[in-house]
Design an enzyme around this catalytic site. Structure first.
Site, PDB file in Angstrom:
ATOM      1  N   GLU A   1     -62.342 -96.277 -73.382  1.00  0.00           N
ATOM      2  CA  GLU A   1     -61.763 -95.292 -72.409  1.00  0.00           C
ATOM      3  C   GLU A   1     -60.540 -95.393 -71.945  1.00  0.00           C
ATOM      4  O   GLU A   1     -59.632 -94.722 -71.918  1.00  0.00           O
ATOM      5  CB  GLU A   1     -62.505 -95.583 -71.026  1.00  0.00           C
ATOM      6  CG  GLU A   1     -64.287 -94.705 -70.842  1.00  0.00           C
ATOM      7  CD  GLU A   1     -64.875 -93.754 -69.646  1.00  0.00           C
ATOM      8  OE1 GLU A   1     -63.936 -94.550 -69.231  1.00  0.00           O
ATOM      9  OE2 GLU A   1     -64.868 -93.385 -69.702  1.00  0.00           O
TER      10      GLU A   1
ATOM     11  N   LYS B   1     -60.238-105.121 -47.897  1.00  0.00           N
ATOM     12  CA  LYS B   1     -59.273-105.628 -48.011  1.00  0.00           C
ATOM     13  C   LYS B   1     -58.387-104.866 -47.900  1.00  0.00           C
ATOM     14  O   LYS B   1     -56.422-105.510 -47.941  1.00  0.00           O
ATOM     15  CB  LYS B   1     -59.028-105.998 -49.522  1.00  0.00           C
ATOM     16  CG  LYS B   1     -59.457-105.699 -50.769  1.00  0.00           C
ATOM     17  CD  LYS B   1     -59.389-107.038 -52.162  1.00  0.00           C
ATOM     18  CE  LYS B   1     -60.128-107.669 -52.654  1.00  0.00           C
ATOM     19  NZ  LYS B   1     -59.733-108.467 -53.801  1.00  0.00           N
TER      20      LYS B   1
ATOM     21  N   ASP C   1     -72.002-104.255 -58.092  1.00  0.00           N
ATOM     22  CA  ASP C   1     -71.839-105.313 -59.539  1.00  0.00           C
ATOM     23  C   ASP C   1     -72.119-106.456 -58.851  1.00  0.00           C
ATOM     24  O   ASP C   1     -72.498-107.352 -59.786  1.00  0.00           O
ATOM     25  CB  ASP C   1     -69.899-105.163 -59.623  1.00  0.00           C
ATOM     26  CG  ASP C   1     -70.317-103.923 -60.471  1.00  0.00           C
ATOM     27  OD1 ASP C   1     -70.647-103.138 -60.444  1.00  0.00           O
ATOM     28  OD2 ASP C   1     -68.802-104.073 -60.712  1.00  0.00           O
TER      29      ASP C   1
ATOM     30  N   GLY D   1     -66.718-103.864 -48.076  1.00  0.00           N
ATOM     31  CA  GLY D   1     -66.241-103.827 -49.525  1.00  0.00           C
ATOM     32  C   GLY D   1     -66.652-102.060 -49.428  1.00  0.00           C
ATOM     33  O   GLY D   1     -67.966-101.514 -48.780  1.00  0.00           O
ATOM     34  N   ALA D   2     -65.335-101.464 -49.633  1.00  0.00           N
ATOM     35  CA  ALA D   2     -65.718-100.253 -49.132  1.00  0.00           C
ATOM     36  C   ALA D   2     -65.494 -99.565 -50.623  1.00  0.00           C
ATOM     37  O   ALA D   2     -64.299 -98.763 -51.315  1.00  0.00           O
ATOM     38  CB  ALA D   2     -64.365 -99.276 -48.983  1.00  0.00           C
TER      39      ALA D   2
ATOM     40  N   VAL E   1     -63.116-110.651 -46.949  1.00  0.00           N
ATOM     41  CA  VAL E   1     -63.535-111.650 -46.740  1.00  0.00           C
ATOM     42  C   VAL E   1     -63.834-112.645 -47.444  1.00  0.00           C
ATOM     43  O   VAL E   1     -63.691-112.611 -48.864  1.00  0.00           O
ATOM     44  CB  VAL E   1     -65.429-110.799 -47.432  1.00  0.00           C
ATOM     45  CG1 VAL E   1     -66.682-111.845 -47.571  1.00  0.00           C
ATOM     46  CG2 VAL E   1     -65.454-109.729 -46.945  1.00  0.00           C
TER      47      VAL E   1
ATOM     48  N   LYS F   1     -67.918 -85.102 -68.197  1.00  0.00           N
ATOM     49  CA  LYS F   1     -67.299 -86.447 -67.859  1.00  0.00           C
ATOM     50  C   LYS F   1     -67.199 -85.677 -66.375  1.00  0.00           C
ATOM     51  O   LYS F   1     -66.901 -86.042 -64.897  1.00  0.00           O
ATOM     52  CB  LYS F   1     -66.223 -87.235 -68.468  1.00  0.00           C
ATOM     53  CG  LYS F   1     -65.623 -88.267 -68.259  1.00  0.00           C
ATOM     54  CD  LYS F   1     -66.058 -89.750 -68.611  1.00  0.00           C
ATOM     55  CE  LYS F   1     -65.496 -90.895 -67.410  1.00  0.00           C
ATOM     56  NZ  LYS F   1     -66.643 -91.940 -67.886  1.00  0.00           N
TER      57      LYS F   1
ATOM     58  N   ALA G   1     -70.865 -97.382 -61.452  1.00  0.00           N
ATOM     59  CA  ALA G   1     -70.983 -97.211 -60.229  1.00  0.00           C
ATOM     60  C   ALA G   1     -72.307 -96.283 -60.289  1.00  0.00           C
ATOM     61  O   ALA G   1     -72.812 -96.414 -59.154  1.00  0.00           O
ATOM     62  CB  ALA G   1     -69.996 -95.633 -60.403  1.00  0.00           C
ATOM     63  N   GLN G   2     -72.665 -95.695 -60.771  1.00  0.00           N
ATOM     64  CA  GLN G   2     -74.367 -94.826 -60.671  1.00  0.00           C
ATOM     65  C   GLN G   2     -75.451 -96.269 -60.408  1.00  0.00           C
ATOM     66  O   GLN G   2     -75.776 -95.222 -58.997  1.00  0.00           O
ATOM     67  CB  GLN G   2     -74.675 -93.790 -62.011  1.00  0.00           C
ATOM     68  CG  GLN G   2     -75.556 -93.427 -62.063  1.00  0.00           C
ATOM     69  CD  GLN G   2     -76.367 -92.843 -63.963  1.00  0.00           C
ATOM     70  OE1 GLN G   2     -77.120 -92.090 -63.431  1.00  0.00           O
ATOM     71  NE2 GLN G   2     -75.066 -93.028 -64.546  1.00  0.00           N
TER      72      GLN G   2
END
Ligand code: FAD
Length: 403
Positions: A171, A38, A303, A10-11, A81, A380, A320-321
């Site tokens: 958002e 992917k 995640d 995963g990138a 994967v 932000k 993400a943090q």
């Protein structure tokens, strides 16, 4: 001695930052580093609500992987994967190829979680990848066009239902309400025909966040015309119809809506279960150094992982943090193991949380201080641009950054 193979799956936020840090920390002869993803690009998952609403070109949210990593140090493999055989130390790809590893890092992100709500998976769209948000944008535009071509009497063509008022839902709503005037003008739709409805099971938006900030966000959305159905859960979805009502109780209502978007939950990648890890909703409770319990050479971040918050005694929400901070720790730990040293413990430090409300407004807590309006919006954008700095690609701030 044989060079160890480090394979990163995963990138995304976690995987790419692990690769960039390993490339910097290890000398060329220390290890072979392979990154599998992917697509041949990385996308900023945290920006996806904008291209979904059509307020950002999707290309702004993507960067090509070989523009980030040094191809002579990190071998990039474009592939999907399928599963990992931890006993045989092999990664199986969907195309049948096999990649051997000595250390593997799972950074495969999450997938939308629909909690078994009937019809939700089949009939609602999700904000989950670059192509999923392209589809949402096109679908909304096509629906607005259909309103006129179908004789202007069926408002369901211009009714948008958003399930969930967490960060993604709020958002997205913040972006779409700002785009509605442009859509109405472009497709000759009267503003009063358009309905934007938010359905959230909790009694407030952004459940668990500071009440003063959630009230600000709720009032902002209501002022922009969003109908808030708080304290209501989606009970079922059929093509173009959402049924909802209080979670406890039999009463239900229905809304006819051509656009139904689900933002109410995320679970880890299904590859976690397929690879035999013990997990809750495909999130593995990792050890203090981000290793999978019982696996000395398997690291799980972002995640796909769960890290316990000692204050609440519950796992931190997937962000993400946290994925980024885990990535720094994992790169350091893999380098330590290769150099015969011991790993270090991961401690999450929240730098604050900010949610946007359109391009110029927002709410958040930064360094313990509440911020609103333009200050929050500015902060932000600083956070969004910081990702490029973490990737050590300062030029991308000018090319793709937000101002
Ligand atoms: P990701 O960044 O999702 O990356 C996973 C990568 O794995 C992707 O490149 C994907 O293509 C790849 N992949 C998946 N499956 C496979 C496979 N089988 N084979 C090969 N490759 C695969 N978090 C915040 O901290 N702040 C925010 O403001 C915020 N806003 C958000 C707004 C939105 C609209 C969304 C959707 C999320 C937001 N988040 C936010 C959450 C954040 O984006 C995620 O927690 C974060 O991206 C997780 O990082 P990750 O590295 O685990 O996975």
């Amino acid at each position: 001695m044989k060079r160890p193979n480090i394979v990163i799956l995963g990138a995304g936020f976690g995987g790419l930052i692990t690769a960039v840090n390993l490339q910097k920390t290890l000398a060329a002869g220390d290890a072979n580093i392979t990154l599998i993803n992917k697509h041949d690009y990385h996308y900023q998952t945290t920006w996806l609500h904008e291209p979904a609403a059509g307020t950002m070109n999707p290309d702004q949210a993507r960067v090509y992987i070989n523009d980030i990593v040094n191809p002579s140090r990190v071998k990039f493999v474009k592939g999907i994967v399928d599963r990992v055989d931890t006993a045989g130390k092999q990664v199986m790809l969907e195309d049948g190829s096999v990649v051997e590893y000595d250390y593997v890092v799972f950074g495969l992100g999450g997938v939308p979680e629909t909690f078994g709500i009937p019809g939700l998976k089949e009939h609602a769209m999700t904000i989950s990848s670059l192509n999923s948000v392209r589809k949402i944008k096109e679908h909304i535009e096509y629906s607005f066009a259909q309103y006129k071509t179908n004789g202007s009497s069926d408002n369901s063509f211009v009714t948008i239902v958003v399930g969930g008022a967490g960060f993604t839902g709020v958002e997205f709503l913040g972006e779409i309400v700002n785009r509605i005037p442009e859509l109405c003008k472009q497709y000759d739709v009267p503003r009063e025909a358009v309905r934007i409805v938010n359905i959230e099971a909790a009694p407030t938006v952004l459940p668990g966040f500071d009440p003063e900030l959630t009230t600000y966000a709720q009032k902002w959305l209501e002022r922009k015309g969003v109908e808030m159905k708080l304290g209501n859960g989606i009970k079922g979805v059929e093509p173009g119809i959402v049924t909802f009502g209080p979670l406890k109780g039999e009463t239900t209502e229905t809304i006819k809506a051509n656009t139904i978007i689900w933002t109410g939950g995320v679970s880890g990648s299904p590859i976690i279960e397929k690879s035999g890890f013990e997990a809750v909703r495909n999130r593995v409770m990792v050890e203090a150094d981000n290793r999978a319990p019982g696996h000395d050479n398997v690291f799980i971040i972002g995640d796909c992982s769960a890290v316990m918050d000692p204050a609440s005694n519950r796992p931190y929400p997937p962000t993400a943090q946290i994925a980024t901070q885990q990535a720094h720790n994992v790169a350091k730990n893999i380098a330590a193991l290769i150099n015969g040293k011991s790993t270090s413990k991961f401690t999450y430090e929240s730098k604050g949380t900010v949610a946007s409300l359109g391009h110029n407004d927002g709410i958040g807590i930064v360094m313990g201080k509440k911020i609103f309006g333009r200050n929050a919006s500015f902060m932000k954008k600083v956070i969004d641009n910081k990702h490029f700095i973490e990737l050590k690609k300062y030029g991308l701030v000018l090319k793709k950054g937000k101002f």
